[in-house]
Design an enzyme around this catalytic site. Sequence first.
Site, mmCIF file in Angstrom:
data_model
loop_
_atom_site.group_PDB
_atom_site.id
_atom_site.type_symbol
_atom_site.label_atom_id
_atom_site.label_comp_id
_atom_site.label_asym_id
_atom_site.label_seq_id
_atom_site.Cartn_x
_atom_site.Cartn_y
_atom_site.Cartn_z
ATOM 1 N N ASN A 100 1.876 1.714 0.860
ATOM 2 C CA ASN A 100 2.890 0.585 0.536
ATOM 3 C C ASN A 100 1.685 -0.473 0.437
ATOM 4 O OD1 ASN A 100 4.329 -1.862 0.356
ATOM 5 N ND2 ASN A 100 4.812 -1.215 3.009
ATOM 6 N N LYS A 141 2.180 -3.334 -0.452
ATOM 7 C CA LYS A 141 2.391 -4.410 0.462
ATOM 8 C C LYS A 141 1.940 -5.752 -0.804
ATOM 9 C CE LYS A 141 2.518 -3.425 4.817
ATOM 10 N NZ LYS A 141 2.684 -3.439 6.622
ATOM 11 N N HIS A 162 12.047 -2.413 4.448
ATOM 12 C CA HIS A 162 10.806 -2.274 5.789
ATOM 13 C C HIS A 162 10.878 -3.141 6.784
ATOM 14 C CE1 HIS A 162 6.855 -3.079 6.694
ATOM 15 N NE2 HIS A 162 6.819 -1.769 6.480
ATOM 16 N N GLU A 195 9.069 -5.859 7.149
ATOM 17 C CA GLU A 195 8.897 -7.037 7.205
ATOM 18 C C GLU A 195 9.467 -7.744 6.646
ATOM 19 O OE1 GLU A 195 4.083 -5.921 6.671
ATOM 20 O OE2 GLU A 195 5.231 -5.736 4.853
ATOM 21 N N GLU A 239 9.235 3.277 11.861
ATOM 22 C CA GLU A 239 8.446 2.697 11.882
ATOM 23 C C GLU A 239 8.322 1.828 12.618
ATOM 24 O OE1 GLU A 239 5.876 1.507 7.356
ATOM 25 O OE2 GLU A 239 8.107 1.009 7.370
ATOM 26 N N GLY A 256 -0.146 -2.201 10.995
ATOM 27 C CA GLY A 256 -1.131 -3.272 11.260
ATOM 28 C C GLY A 256 -1.463 -4.210 12.516
ATOM 29 N N SER A 276 0.331 2.037 11.762
ATOM 30 C CA SER A 276 -1.233 2.704 11.575
ATOM 31 C C SER A 276 -1.739 3.732 11.543
ATOM 32 C CB SER A 276 -1.974 1.476 13.106
ATOM 33 O OG SER A 276 -1.431 0.201 13.476
#
Length: 247
Positions: free
Chosen positions: A10, A12, A94, A96, A164, A170, A210
């Site tokens: 991904n 992003k 996702h 986000e 996730e 991250g 991660s």
Amino acid sequence: MGRKFCVGGNWKMNGDKASITELCKTLSTGPLDSNTEVVVGCPAPYLTLARSLLPETIGVAAQNCYKVPKGAFTGEISPAMLKDLGLGWVILGHSERRAIFGETDELIAEKVAHALAEGLKVIACIGETLQEREAGQTEAVCFRQTKAIAAQVKDWSNVVIAYEPVWAIGTGKTATPEQAQEVHAALRKWFTENVSADVSNAIRIQYGGSVTAANAKELAAKPDIDGFLVGGASLKPEFIQIVNARQ
């Protein structure tokens, strides 16, 4: 078991023409494990560039799409448009999109159903925040998010679930292989009890959060982890090692 290992990258909101061209060159040279399905989630402006530069063996995914074929939805992209560009995949739900853009479980489920109906394959993301994990809510949150999708989906053959843990995306923190396996096993049990044993056995559940070349092999060895959805590391050459984690 027979579930094909599946690794998604991904990217992003990262990259430009030069860096994406370079990245595609790296992926094209590989070598990538032929037993692993590879998909990269590319920013919308560069989707056709990535598709033109990568071999057909590597899937290209949009990072989002909307729940209807066309209309007055400024800034949105439809699955029909993605198909028209020769793309086969989309990443939906996702964390986000959920946290920053306020997408609900229901909206994500509707998007998943429409993308599937239009012939796309979907990486559908679920996962809990740190607060939810610390409150012992991990399974409740993951099951709630999955249940919304299950209410809309009848045929699971083109769905990959990406678990996730939001607290591990991250941040450099990774769920231990044991923690990840525990959630993956719980999800598979949920599918057995709420969808069917056949879907539970067949559906691929990726781990995201991660993932690096250093921890990929240990994670990949777990029985219910069927691949990864990789963020930052998918922009680096080490992504090759992550793809090859089962070799």
